[in-house]
Design an enzyme around this catalytic site. Structure first.
Site, short mmCIF file in Angstrom:
data_model
loop_
_atom_site.label_atom_id
_atom_site.label_comp_id
_atom_site.label_asym_id
_atom_site.label_seq_id
_atom_site.Cartn_x
_atom_site.Cartn_y
_atom_site.Cartn_z
N GLU A 8 25.57 51.69 -28.41
CA GLU A 8 24.13 51.47 -28.21
C GLU A 8 23.31 52.12 -29.32
OE1 GLU A 8 23.09 51.71 -23.68
OE2 GLU A 8 24.86 52.93 -24.05
N SER A 48 27.15 60.62 -17.63
CA SER A 48 25.76 60.67 -17.17
C SER A 48 25.50 62.05 -16.58
CB SER A 48 25.54 59.60 -16.10
OG SER A 48 24.41 59.92 -15.32
N LYS A 56 29.91 57.62 -14.29
CA LYS A 56 29.56 56.86 -15.48
C LYS A 56 30.40 57.16 -16.70
CE LYS A 56 25.67 54.64 -15.59
NZ LYS A 56 25.60 53.32 -16.15
N HIS A 83 25.72 30.50 -26.32
CA HIS A 83 24.67 30.75 -25.30
C HIS A 83 25.16 31.77 -24.26
CE1 HIS A 83 22.83 27.05 -26.93
NE2 HIS A 83 24.08 26.61 -26.95
#
Ligand code: ARG
Length: 460
Positions: free
Chosen positions: A291, A278, A284, A157
């Site tokens: 992803e 970024s 970043k 979980h």
């Protein structure tokens, strides 16, 4: 527009836009070599059966060999206006050999031709993907071997549950990938039958020898039924299914990676090469590769659904709808290969932050189950032991303590007389890991055995 193969029947041809609509050459030109291989075996069989003269077969074979070389060397540019790769190559052969070239299609249809081309192509590509999976498994197992003792929380979980090791987590991924490899190789065994000689759907009145063509092309046997041969695409479904399941696995692994790369987890530093910046936020370092691998999964599931939907409701045997199979199937296989080729080096170059992982093993009461099992070993029924351990956790919470180790023996004994000083050793994360030495468990020697077992399976 190139000459279509069926111009004898129809006086009026579709216009250029309509012909472009029905052309599959943009997608199926990657089958050029397989198409030639299939034709050569077919022609050899035609000559052996006395259906065409041996000299004609020889001339066709020589010319197909030449076309194959010229294609490989880029000396022939494929006519993008041709109807498909089969028409293009037959057209080229006829252009070069005249009537002799016109003999090649005896006893054959593009329906069995495209089926054999696809199967030949898959027999080449699927083992390559299986190999990419094997290499990915090896990378993960090599990493696991370096991290047998690297403690980290195991989650259920997404809540800290029990201590495991990074090796145990990486081997969990690998176990799924090893099954993925099995799915690809398994599909290969079923598609390894030769559809050639099935013709349009009902074989031929010519005395074709289907066993001969199958042998010539390296198939163990011909397909059982000629209608099935031209209608069947379940090999494509199986492979797109294998690709979708593989993608789903990689997606979950990458989700772990994305989480681990956050400041909140801080378990992993991806190499700069496998990160992106970024355009606006100077600080970043984003896990875009992970992803994107996760994102490609939507497309892979889409490819499977495309194929299932394409086939559902198609009457037997061949329907032109089947031409649409290749785009989804090729994309599924290309994407499977590409994602594996990104995932592997991304993982191999990542740095794991052992300190952060180890630190995360304290503070979430990952030792609570160990406390309960300690009491079980002292004779307390598990349900009671669970209750005592839960009370101890609550006591810690009330006292603002982050770990059961912060409780004194006296405090512990107020909950159960069974507690002794040896508890403190039992609940140390390293001990908790080593004590889980059952087969399949996270203890270093147990994980070592899992690594050995998976390496053994991957050799097959
Ligand atoms: N390009 C077609 C395909 O991919 C070849 C078969 C065409 N057959 C036909 N009867 N029109 O399926």
């Amino acid at each position: 527009m190139a000459q279509v193969l069926w111009s004898g029947r129809l006086e009026e041809k579709p216009d250029a836009e309509a012909l472009a609509f029905e052309s599959s050459i943009a997608v199926d030109s990657r089958l050029a070599q397989e198409d030639i291989t299939g034709s050569r075996a077919h022609v050899a069989m035609l000559a052996k059966q006395g259906i065409i003269p041996a000299e004609a077969a020889q001339a066709i074979d020589t010319e197909l060999g030449r076309i194959s070389r010229e294609l490989a060397e880029g000396k022939i540019s494929i006519d993008q206006e041709a109807e498909d790769i089969h028409s293009f190559i037959e057209g080229l052969l006829t252009e070069r050999l005249g009537d002799v070239g016109r003999m090649v299609h005896a006893g054959r249809s593009r329906n069995d031709q495209v089926a054999v081309d696809l199967r030949l192509y898959l027999k080449g590509v699927v083992p390559e993907i299986a190999e990419e999976i094997r290499a990915t498994c090896q990378t993960l197992l090599d990493l696991a071997e370096q991290h047998l003792e690297t403690l980290m929380p195991g989650y259920t979980h997404l809540q800290r549950a029990q201590p495991v090791s990074l090796a145990h987590h990486l081997v969990a991924w690998t176990a799924g990938l090893e099954r993925d490899r099995g799915r690809f190789l398994d599909a290969l065994t079923r598609l390894d039958e030769c559809p050639l000689g099935s013709g349009a759907l009902a074989t031929s009145t010519l005395t074709l020898d289907r066993y001969e063509t199958a042998r010539g092309l390296g198939f163990p046997r011909p397909t059982v039924n000629s209608m099935d041969s031209v209608a069947d695409r379940d090999f494509a479904l199986e492979l797109a299914g294998a690709c979708a399941i593989l993608a789903t696995h990689l997606s979950r692994f990458c989700e772990d990676v994305v989480l681990w790369a956050t400041e909140e987890f801080g378990f992993i530093n991806l190499a700069e090469q496998w990160s992106t910046g970024s355009s606006i936020m100077p600080q970043k370092k984003n896990p875009d590769f992970a992803e994107l691998i996760r994102g490609k999964t939507g497309r892979q599931i889409g490819n499977l659904v495309t194929l299932l939907t394409l086939l559902k409701g198609l009457p037997y045997a061949y329907d032109r709808d089947l031409q649409e199979d290749k785009e989804a199937l090729f994309d599924a296989l290309d994407t499977a290969r590409a994602t594996l080729r990104m995932f592997r080096p991304m993982m191999a170059t990542a740095q794991f932050r052992k300190d952060r992982m180890e630190a995360a093993c304290v503070g979430g009461f990952l030792e609570a189950t160990d406390v309960a099992e300690y009491l079980v070993r002292k004779g307390l029924p598990f349900r009671k032991a669970h209750e005592v351990a839960a009370q101890v956790v609550r006591d810690c919470g009330a006292a603002g303590q982050r770990s059961i180790a912060e409780r004194t023996l006296e405090e512990l004994r107020s909950r159960s007389e069974l507690f002794d000083a040896d508890l403190y050793e039992v609940i140390r994360p390293g001990t908790a890991l080593r004590n889980r030495s059952r087969s399949g468990g996270p203890a270093p020697e147990a994980v070592q055995a899992q690594i050995a077992e998976l390496r053994r399976r991957l050799e097959k």
